[in-house]
Write an enzyme that holds these catalytic residues in place. Structure first.
Site, PDB file in Angstrom:
ATOM      1  CG  LEU A  89      -1.982  -1.016   1.404  1.00  0.00           C
ATOM      2  CD1 LEU A  89      -2.700  -0.840   2.736  1.00  0.00           C
ATOM      3  CD2 LEU A  89      -2.980  -0.950   0.260  1.00  0.00           C
ATOM      4  CG  ASP A  90       0.307   4.450  -2.789  1.00  0.00           C
ATOM      5  OD1 ASP A  90       1.064   3.628  -3.322  1.00  0.00           O
ATOM      6  OD2 ASP A  90      -0.558   5.095  -3.401  1.00  0.00           O
ATOM      7  NE  ARG A  91       6.410   7.859   3.199  1.00  0.00           N
ATOM      8  CZ  ARG A  91       7.546   7.793   3.901  1.00  0.00           C
ATOM      9  NH1 ARG A  91       7.514   7.844   5.214  1.00  0.00           N
ATOM     10  NH2 ARG A  91       8.697   7.704   3.279  1.00  0.00           N
TER      11      ARG A  91
ATOM     12  CG  ASN B 109       0.813   6.298  -7.062  1.00  0.00           C
ATOM     13  OD1 ASN B 109       1.613   7.152  -7.398  1.00  0.00           O
ATOM     14  ND2 ASN B 109       0.925   5.689  -5.893  1.00  0.00           N
TER      15      ASN B 109
END
Length: 308
Positions: A147-149, A244
């Site tokens: 998962l993105d930060r 993203n």
């Protein structure tokens, strides 16, 4: 290792380590809660739930936290006799499920999923590595997806390389439902729809093309749950899982994710990216069992959508 310090004046028995678990064989089908209440005479439901929450109950050597876990004849239930030295507590990470093959966690926004060249320690991967090494120094966890930060929510890691490869190589067959909740800018025109485009990673950002330009085909299904206060609350289901992907697809619809300056949002009312992975459903890579995990929508998301 225990030593015999008796010298030459007769032998004393070498002390053995005390049994770490009380073991209860399963002779008939039952749910874990009722089984423990029957076997551990006089124990309350609250106490059983505390034992499960503290991760000191194992079924066939795997930590079990579900009170309604179905037991079958031939299984064995183990309850630790000592305080759990391996209890996991971390402000940025919560373990939802763990067995011998995988760990399912919920991570908070602001935490990297995996180590990078610049950041090794403040990552979910590092935190979980440190946790599994408490049981055995050679243990480690293996990255399956990320998962993105700035995205919070549910994700899983493998506990061995074989499970990692099984999950990665068969991801679309194993994972049958993966959903996010997001708040985007403006009133979404449609109640539901699908975004389909080709995404290319340009390092600093991901570009989207409506036609095949050599990028990776990416598909996001969306449903509008609520419109209020100039925002739309969205439920998003991924058919593909590109970097993203949701953020780029929402921007392409003209409704960037709240708090997402990289992809065109100019406001940040929550002080975070309004994107949360709330549901993950998959077939267990070893047993084939259906595994379903869901977390509530984050409270700040709900508050932002309350009509003023």
């Amino acid at each position: 290792m225990a030593r015999n310090n008796s010298g030459n004046n007769g032998r004393r028995p070498i002390p053995h380590a005390a049994a770490k678990y009380t073991i209860y064989p399963v002779n008939e089908p039952a749910e874990l809660m009722e089984f423990l209440m029957k076997k551990m005479d006089g124990i309350s439901r609250t106490r059983v739930k505390a034992l499960l929450a503290n991760r000191v109950v194992l079924v066939d050597n795997n930590i079990q936290t579900q009170y309604n876990f179905p037991l079958k004849p031939g299984m064995k239930v183990q309850v630790s006799r000592e305080k759990n030295k391996h209890e996991f507590r971390h402000p940025m990470l919560k373990i939802l499920y763990e067995d011998a093959y995988l760990i399912v966690v919920e991570k908070k926004e602001g935490l990297l999923s995996v180590a990078t060249d610049h950041q090794k320690e403040r990552t979910a991967q590092h935190i979980l590595n440190e946790y599994v090494k408490r049981t055995h120094r050679n243990n480690r966890i293996f990255v399956v997806h990320r998962l993105d930060r700035e995205t919070s929510g549910i994700m899983m890691y493998a506990k061995d390389e074989k499970t990692q490869h099984t999950l990665r190589d068969n991801w679309h067959d194993i994972v049958y439902d993966r959903r996010y909740v997001s708040i985007v800018m403006g009133d979404m025109e449609k109640d539901q729809g699908t975004v389909r485009s080709w995404l290319t990673d340009r390092k600093l950002y991901v570009s989207s093309s409506p036609v095949d330009d050599g990028g990776k085909l990416s598909i996001t299904h969306y449903r509008t749950i609520k419109r209020a206060n100039g925002y739309s609350l969205m439920e998003l289901q991924l058919e593909t899982g590109r970097k993203n992907q949701i953020r780029v697809h929402m921007q392409s619809l003209g409704h960037p994710v709240v708090g997402d300056a990289r992809y065109g949002c100019e406001t940040d009312p929550l002080g975070r990216l309004a994107l949360h992975a709330f549901k993950l459903c998959f077939y267990h890579p070893l047993t084939g069992e259906r595994m379903e995990f869901e977390t509530p929508y984050p409270a700040p998301f709900k508050n932002l959508m309350l009509r003023k």
